[in-house]
Design a protein around this motif. Structure first.
Motif, PDB file in Angstrom:
ATOM      1  N   VAL A 199       0.808  -1.145  -0.006  1.00 38.93           N
ATOM      2  CA  VAL A 199       0.014   0.000   0.062  1.00 38.93           C
ATOM      3  C   VAL A 199       0.868   1.017  -0.037  1.00 38.93           C
ATOM      4  CG1 VAL A 199      -1.623   1.310   1.453  1.00 38.93           C
ATOM      5  CG2 VAL A 199      -2.059  -1.318   0.910  1.00 38.93           C
ATOM      6  N   GLU A 200       2.007   1.239   0.675  1.00 42.22           N
ATOM      7  CA  GLU A 200       3.027   2.453   0.595  1.00 42.22           C
ATOM      8  C   GLU A 200       3.368   2.417  -0.775  1.00 42.22           C
ATOM      9  OE1 GLU A 200       7.403   2.885   2.201  1.00 42.22           O
ATOM     10  OE2 GLU A 200       5.798   2.481   3.846  1.00 42.22           O
ATOM     11  N   VAL A 201       3.790   1.387  -1.508  1.00 41.84           N
ATOM     12  CA  VAL A 201       4.426   1.534  -2.936  1.00 41.84           C
ATOM     13  C   VAL A 201       3.295   1.919  -3.930  1.00 41.84           C
ATOM     14  CG1 VAL A 201       4.853   0.139  -4.917  1.00 41.84           C
ATOM     15  CG2 VAL A 201       5.966  -0.168  -2.592  1.00 41.84           C
ATOM     16  N   PHE A 202       1.803   1.513  -3.397  1.00 46.94           N
ATOM     17  CA  PHE A 202       0.757   2.011  -4.458  1.00 46.94           C
ATOM     18  C   PHE A 202      -0.446   2.129  -3.595  1.00 46.94           C
ATOM     19  CE2 PHE A 202      -2.605   1.242  -7.996  1.00 46.94           C
ATOM     20  CZ  PHE A 202      -2.156   2.322  -8.768  1.00 46.94           C
ATOM     21  N   PRO A 203      -0.542   3.254  -3.067  1.00 48.57           N
ATOM     22  CA  PRO A 203      -1.870   3.455  -2.179  1.00 48.57           C
ATOM     23  C   PRO A 203      -3.260   3.048  -2.621  1.00 48.57           C
ATOM     24  CG  PRO A 203      -0.133   5.486  -1.976  1.00 48.57           C
ATOM     25  CD  PRO A 203       0.250   4.623  -3.120  1.00 48.57           C
ATOM     26  N   PRO A 204      -3.434   3.169  -3.854  1.00 50.86           N
ATOM     27  CA  PRO A 204      -4.726   2.635  -4.306  1.00 50.86           C
ATOM     28  C   PRO A 204      -5.251   1.344  -4.026  1.00 50.86           C
ATOM     29  CG  PRO A 204      -4.100   4.310  -6.034  1.00 50.86           C
ATOM     30  CD  PRO A 204      -2.884   3.923  -5.033  1.00 50.86           C
ATOM     31  N   TYR A 205      -4.191   0.501  -3.719  1.00 46.79           N
ATOM     32  CA  TYR A 205      -4.502  -0.992  -3.352  1.00 46.79           C
ATOM     33  C   TYR A 205      -5.390  -1.053  -1.991  1.00 46.79           C
ATOM     34  CZ  TYR A 205      -0.734  -2.974  -6.409  1.00 46.79           C
ATOM     35  OH  TYR A 205       0.173  -3.165  -7.445  1.00 46.79           O
ATOM     36  N   ALA A 206      -5.198  -0.247  -1.104  1.00 45.29           N
ATOM     37  CA  ALA A 206      -6.131  -0.393   0.010  1.00 45.29           C
ATOM     38  C   ALA A 206      -7.564   0.067  -0.301  1.00 45.29           C
ATOM     39  CB  ALA A 206      -5.665   0.850   0.819  1.00 45.29           C
ATOM     40  N   ASP A 207      -7.794   1.160  -1.204  1.00 41.78           N
ATOM     41  CA  ASP A 207      -9.237   1.186  -1.751  1.00 41.78           C
ATOM     42  C   ASP A 207      -9.654   0.178  -2.614  1.00 41.78           C
ATOM     43  OD1 ASP A 207      -9.394   3.743  -0.469  1.00 41.78           O
ATOM     44  OD2 ASP A 207      -8.546   4.809  -2.459  1.00 41.78           O
TER      45      ASP A 207
END
Length: 150
Positions: free
Chosen positions: A123-131
């Protein structure tokens, strides 16, 4: 079929326009261009189609866990797994290009415990993963790609 880098032969690039363009730029530049997406690092994944046996290629954002590469089968939070993931489940021997290096790897879906450990990094690498995970009831798989030439 064991997929080895440099086997030659044809590779079918994703039919999705932007993915095909980025994959072509990445490969034709020898891994010096097209290596990021929205600021996140990307790799090229070559895998074998489970129904056709054809070698296919896609571009995926990756994270790291030691020497291994981690990819997320998010499909933007869709309720269905991406086709590349279904293919990896059936045929886990792949070839990847990370920057200028191409090498064989073995794909393995992480256990829930392993996923929980690495998910914050991804999620730090690519924040949209959390959404993406919030958008679906499907547990989004995380896949470890382990270099097999070492």
């Amino acid at each position: 079929m064991a997929l080895k880098p440099g086997d030659g032969g044809s590779v079918e690039i994703s039919p999705t326009g932007w993915v095909a363009e980025q994959a072509q730029l990445y490969e034709e530049s020898g891994g010096t261009k097209g290596t990021t997406l929205h600021g996140a690092p990307c790799l090229l994944l070559d895998y074998v189609g489970r129904r056709t046996g054809a070698v296919r290629r896609t571009v995926l954002i990756y994270g790291r866990d030691g020497d291994d590469y981690l990819i997320v089968a998010s499909k933007g939070g869709s309720d269905d797994h991406p086709l590349w993931y279904l293919n990896l489940v059936d045929q886990p021997d792949v070839s990847i290009r990370v920057g200028t290096e191409r090498f064989p790897a073995h794909a393995e879906t992480l256990s829930p415990e392993e996923k929980a450990r690495v998910w914050p990094h991804l999620v730090e690498v690519f924040p949209p993963y959390a959404d993406y995970q919030k958008k679906t009831e499907r547990d989004i798989p995380v896949v470890r790609l382990r270099h097999t030439d070492r």
